[in-house]
Design an enzyme around this catalytic site. Structure first.
Site, PDB file in Angstrom:
ATOM      1  N   GLY A  46       4.931 -11.433 -10.869  1.00 42.19           N
ATOM      2  CA  GLY A  46       4.609 -10.460  -9.833  1.00 42.19           C
ATOM      3  C   GLY A  46       5.174 -10.869  -8.483  1.00 42.19           C
ATOM      4  O   GLY A  46       5.437 -12.051  -8.241  1.00 42.19           O
ATOM      5  N   GLN A  51       6.128 -11.263   0.545  1.00 43.26           N
ATOM      6  CA  GLN A  51       6.888 -12.388  -0.008  1.00 43.26           C
ATOM      7  C   GLN A  51       8.396 -12.245   0.198  1.00 43.26           C
ATOM      8  O   GLN A  51       9.126 -13.227   0.094  1.00 43.26           O
ATOM      9  CB  GLN A  51       6.595 -12.551  -1.505  1.00 43.26           C
ATOM     10  CG  GLN A  51       5.195 -13.079  -1.782  1.00 43.26           C
ATOM     11  CD  GLN A  51       4.998 -13.278  -3.261  1.00 43.26           C
ATOM     12  OE1 GLN A  51       4.727 -12.332  -3.986  1.00 43.26           O
ATOM     13  NE2 GLN A  51       5.145 -14.506  -3.721  1.00 43.26           N
ATOM     14  N   CYS A  90       2.682 -19.275  -7.997  1.00 42.88           N
ATOM     15  CA  CYS A  90       3.126 -18.215  -7.100  1.00 42.88           C
ATOM     16  C   CYS A  90       4.562 -18.523  -6.704  1.00 42.88           C
ATOM     17  O   CYS A  90       4.890 -19.677  -6.440  1.00 42.88           O
ATOM     18  CB  CYS A  90       2.225 -18.192  -5.864  1.00 42.88           C
ATOM     19  SG  CYS A  90       2.716 -16.993  -4.611  1.00 42.88           S
ATOM     20  N   LEU A  91       5.416 -17.507  -6.652  1.00 38.61           N
ATOM     21  CA  LEU A  91       6.822 -17.738  -6.298  1.00 38.61           C
ATOM     22  C   LEU A  91       6.967 -18.315  -4.890  1.00 38.61           C
ATOM     23  O   LEU A  91       7.961 -18.958  -4.588  1.00 38.61           O
ATOM     24  CB  LEU A  91       7.626 -16.444  -6.419  1.00 38.61           C
ATOM     25  CG  LEU A  91       7.801 -15.880  -7.841  1.00 38.61           C
ATOM     26  CD1 LEU A  91       8.646 -14.617  -7.804  1.00 38.61           C
ATOM     27  CD2 LEU A  91       8.409 -16.908  -8.776  1.00 38.61           C
ATOM     28  N   HIS A 132      -3.857 -11.133  -8.016  1.00 36.37           N
ATOM     29  CA  HIS A 132      -3.017 -12.057  -7.236  1.00 36.37           C
ATOM     30  C   HIS A 132      -2.106 -11.292  -6.263  1.00 36.37           C
ATOM     31  O   HIS A 132      -2.041 -11.609  -5.070  1.00 36.37           O
ATOM     32  CB  HIS A 132      -2.178 -12.902  -8.209  1.00 36.37           C
ATOM     33  CG  HIS A 132      -1.219 -13.852  -7.553  1.00 36.37           C
ATOM     34  ND1 HIS A 132      -1.349 -15.224  -7.658  1.00 36.37           N
ATOM     35  CD2 HIS A 132      -0.111 -13.647  -6.796  1.00 36.37           C
ATOM     36  CE1 HIS A 132      -0.364 -15.813  -6.973  1.00 36.37           C
ATOM     37  NE2 HIS A 132       0.412 -14.871  -6.450  1.00 36.37           N
ATOM     38  N   GLU A 133      -1.424 -10.271  -6.768  1.00 36.08           N
ATOM     39  CA  GLU A 133      -0.449  -9.557  -5.924  1.00 36.08           C
ATOM     40  C   GLU A 133      -1.129  -8.726  -4.844  1.00 36.08           C
ATOM     41  O   GLU A 133      -0.640  -8.638  -3.725  1.00 36.08           O
ATOM     42  CB  GLU A 133       0.473  -8.682  -6.779  1.00 36.08           C
ATOM     43  CG  GLU A 133       1.307  -9.430  -7.805  1.00 36.08           C
ATOM     44  CD  GLU A 133       2.020 -10.658  -7.267  1.00 36.08           C
ATOM     45  OE1 GLU A 133       2.429 -10.665  -6.081  1.00 36.08           O
ATOM     46  OE2 GLU A 133       2.143 -11.635  -8.029  1.00 36.08           O
ATOM     47  N   HIS A 136      -1.993 -10.763  -1.898  1.00 36.97           N
ATOM     48  CA  HIS A 136      -0.849 -11.004  -1.003  1.00 36.97           C
ATOM     49  C   HIS A 136      -0.777  -9.940   0.091  1.00 36.97           C
ATOM     50  O   HIS A 136      -0.368 -10.234   1.217  1.00 36.97           O
ATOM     51  CB  HIS A 136       0.470 -10.945  -1.786  1.00 36.97           C
ATOM     52  CG  HIS A 136       0.917 -12.259  -2.354  1.00 36.97           C
ATOM     53  ND1 HIS A 136       1.206 -13.349  -1.577  1.00 36.97           N
ATOM     54  CD2 HIS A 136       1.163 -12.642  -3.635  1.00 36.97           C
ATOM     55  CE1 HIS A 136       1.601 -14.360  -2.356  1.00 36.97           C
ATOM     56  NE2 HIS A 136       1.578 -13.955  -3.609  1.00 36.97           N
TER      57      HIS A 136
HETATM   58 NI    NI Z   1       2.076 -14.971  -5.328  1.00 40.85          NI
END
Ligand code: NI
Length: 163
Positions: A46, A51, A90-91, A132-133, A136
């Protein structure tokens, strides 16, 4: 279509609240396509607007199943149920993983890339990814929710082998 730069830990944009998208137009569709390209480039599950440095309420999720990549505009959790303890990364936090608690089931309302209202019901990994997303979009990061003592650093060599 293009791969965008993923903002990482310490970039203050990750802590800001994203704004609602007023109109789902070609510009937004292009951003969503870029987000999917970027997600796939990093083998992620995701990715959220902040991000890639955009304070827009945009999320893409791909569980690499038959549902294909999901593109969500202005997503909101309208229902959630239960809890699950999950392993998460997480990226924006490369090579870091930890255990955290996520809802076991969520129902999300959003607009799709054509501006149509959609409803997504997810459990397991999909509930985790949605939770999670959407966090963000409000500047909330998985490191805020870590179960103490569970943070692990994975060596980059291991990731390189997978590519
Ligand atoms: Ni993330």
């Amino acid at each position: 279509m293009a791969i965008r730069i993923v903002r990482e830990d310490g970039d203050e944009i990750l802590r800001k609240k994203a704004k609602e998208v007023q109109e789902v137009d070609d510009k937004i569709r292009e951003i969503l396509d870029d987000m999917v390209d970027t997600l796939h480039n990093y083998n992620g599950v995701g990715l959220a607007g902040p991000q890639i440095g955009l304070l827009k309420r945009l999320v893409v999720i791909d569980l690499y199943d038959d549902k294909g990549p999901m593109k969500l505009v202005n997503p909101v959790i309208i229902k959630q149920k239960g809890e699950q303890e999950v392993e998460e990364g997480c990226l924006s936090f490369p090579n870091q993983f930890a255990k955290i608690i996520r809802p076991a089931e969520v129902v999300v309302e959003a607009l799709n890339e054509n501006g149509k209202k959609i409803k997504i019901k997810g459990s397991g990994l999909l509930a985790q990814a949605l939770s999670h997303e959407l966090d963000h979009l409000d500047g909330i990061l998985f490191v805020d929710k870590i179960i103490p003592g569970t943070l692990e650093y994975v060596t980059p060599e291991k990731n390189d082998e997978e590519k």
